[in-house]
Design an enzyme around this catalytic site. Structure first.
Site, PDB file in Angstrom:
ATOM      1  N   THR A   1      66.538 -11.841  50.702  1.00 43.52           N
ATOM      2  CA  THR A   1      67.402 -11.170  51.668  1.00 43.52           C
ATOM      3  C   THR A   1      68.833 -10.960  51.177  1.00 43.52           C
ATOM      4  O   THR A   1      69.316 -11.677  50.295  1.00 43.52           O
ATOM      5  CB  THR A   1      67.455 -12.011  52.966  1.00 43.52           C
ATOM      6  OG1 THR A   1      68.396 -11.456  53.901  1.00 43.52           O
ATOM      7  CG2 THR A   1      67.893 -13.439  52.677  1.00 43.52           C
ATOM      8  N   ASP A   2      69.511  -9.983  51.778  1.00 49.19           N
ATOM      9  CA  ASP A   2      70.935  -9.746  51.518  1.00 49.19           C
ATOM     10  C   ASP A   2      71.801 -10.890  52.054  1.00 49.19           C
ATOM     11  O   ASP A   2      72.972 -11.011  51.695  1.00 49.19           O
ATOM     12  CB  ASP A   2      71.373  -8.420  52.157  1.00 49.19           C
ATOM     13  CG  ASP A   2      71.139  -8.370  53.666  1.00 49.19           C
ATOM     14  OD1 ASP A   2      70.117  -8.937  54.128  1.00 49.19           O
ATOM     15  OD2 ASP A   2      71.947  -7.752  54.386  1.00 49.19           O
TER      16      ASP A   2
ATOM     17  N   TYR B   1      69.832 -19.434  57.631  1.00 50.89           N
ATOM     18  CA  TYR B   1      68.821 -18.500  57.129  1.00 50.89           C
ATOM     19  C   TYR B   1      69.111 -18.117  55.675  1.00 50.89           C
ATOM     20  O   TYR B   1      68.237 -18.216  54.808  1.00 50.89           O
ATOM     21  CB  TYR B   1      68.786 -17.260  58.027  1.00 50.89           C
ATOM     22  CG  TYR B   1      67.950 -16.125  57.477  1.00 50.89           C
ATOM     23  CD1 TYR B   1      66.568 -16.218  57.410  1.00 50.89           C
ATOM     24  CD2 TYR B   1      68.559 -14.947  57.034  1.00 50.89           C
ATOM     25  CE1 TYR B   1      65.802 -15.176  56.903  1.00 50.89           C
ATOM     26  CE2 TYR B   1      67.792 -13.902  56.531  1.00 50.89           C
ATOM     27  CZ  TYR B   1      66.418 -14.023  56.466  1.00 50.89           C
ATOM     28  OH  TYR B   1      65.672 -12.978  55.962  1.00 50.89           O
TER      29      TYR B   1
ATOM     30  N   ALA C   1      58.098 -15.711  56.206  1.00 50.00           N
ATOM     31  CA  ALA C   1      59.468 -16.240  56.270  1.00 50.00           C
ATOM     32  C   ALA C   1      59.840 -16.569  57.705  1.00 50.00           C
ATOM     33  O   ALA C   1      59.266 -16.033  58.651  1.00 50.00           O
ATOM     34  CB  ALA C   1      60.467 -15.231  55.707  1.00 50.00           C
TER      35      ALA C   1
END
Length: 284
Positions: free
Chosen positions: A102-103, A126, A61
């Site tokens: 991801t959060d 992101y 990533a």
């Protein structure tokens, strides 16, 4: 099974490589950009077919959250397009895929732990590209799992724990944000959960994984210094507004982990327990 691991030089990829020794019944292809460029769909298809890959764990990533704000094209290539290519290639083989997310897919305005079905609303490049990556994987590979995680650290690579250990030894005082709340996650615990899913059999869907408990970055830092025996540095709580960054972070991104625990029968350690384990290894 023949399993392709991408991003093997990162924090999670390294932890997975350590655990592979405990699962010798499988053959692993540990790759990073030098071995396989996952932004090249032809290269992926060729690799997957030639090596008869049964499953993919995508740990690769673009994670430089602030840099992503000015590097959107490459960030999208790695976080959104590449997972889609991997998903297409493994779907052709009738295989499975685990995508790490991801959060940051959430805006952080909630006040209770986020479940998998909570509305996504990323407010950074992101976060947006990681959400696109999730969507590309789940729409192109029927046997795909997305695991969202948060605040990842490890003995490998660069991370918040290592930075706070270094600054704690160098500086007499540190200001650390207290109004962003989440859960630190030891990459080794996430790797254990990934292997639990592989061994039990991938159950398609979106899952959340972090360690148990809740902390602010300020709480996290105090625990890092206490466990490392750093007493010479005073840690002050500061507001997010005191430390402006190009990318907006979620103010609250605690994840509800009920689904992954129930589906795969895993127990998750408290974040301080795992942090103590990591710091003990770093001291060696």
């Amino acid at each position: 099974m023949k399993i392709l691991i991408t991003g093997c030089n990162g924090q999670l990829g390294n932890e997975i490589q350590l655990l592979e020794k405990q699962h010798p019944q499988h053959t692993y292809f540990n790759t990073d950009v030098a071995e396989l460029d996952i932004t090249n769909p032809e290269a992926i298809w060729q690799f997957v077919e030639e090596n008869h890959i049964d499953g993919i764990v995508n740990c690769a990533a673009y994670t430089a959250v602030d840099k992503a704000e000015s590097d959107g094209d490459f960030c999208r290539k790695l976080n959104a397009d590449a997972p889609g290519y991997l998903a297409e290639a493994i779907e052709r083989q009738g295989g499975w895929m685990i995508q790490i997310s991801t959060d940051y897919v959430f805006d952080g305005t909630q006040h209770t732990p986020y479940r998998e079905d909570a509305a996504t609303c990323p407010n950074s490049v992101y976060g947006r590209t990681k959400l696109e990556g999730e969507q590309n994987v789940t729409s192109r590979c029927r046997r795909s799992m997305v695991i969202r995680t948060a605040w990842l650290y490890s003995t490998f690579g660069n991370n918040f724990v290592k930075t706070m250990l270094r600054l704690g030894k160098e500086k007499p005082e540190l200001g650390v944000i207290f109004d962003q709340i989440g859960t630190p996650t030891y990459a080794r615990d996430l790797a254990v959960a990934i292997f639990a899913a592989i061994e039990k059999g991938v159950v398609p869907g979106i899952y959340h994984f972090s360690n148990e408990g809740v902390a602010s970055w300020y709480d996290f830092t105090l625990a890092i210094h206490r466990l490392a025996g750093i007493e010479s540095c005073r840690v002050r709580p500061i507001h997010t507004t005191d430390y402006p960054t190009p990318a907006t972070r979620p103010h609250y991104s605690v994840l509800d982990k009920s689904k992954i625990k129930e589906t795969f029968g895993i127990e998750i350690p408290h974040w301080e327990t795992s942090l103590a384990e990591c710091i003990a290894l770093l001291k060696e």
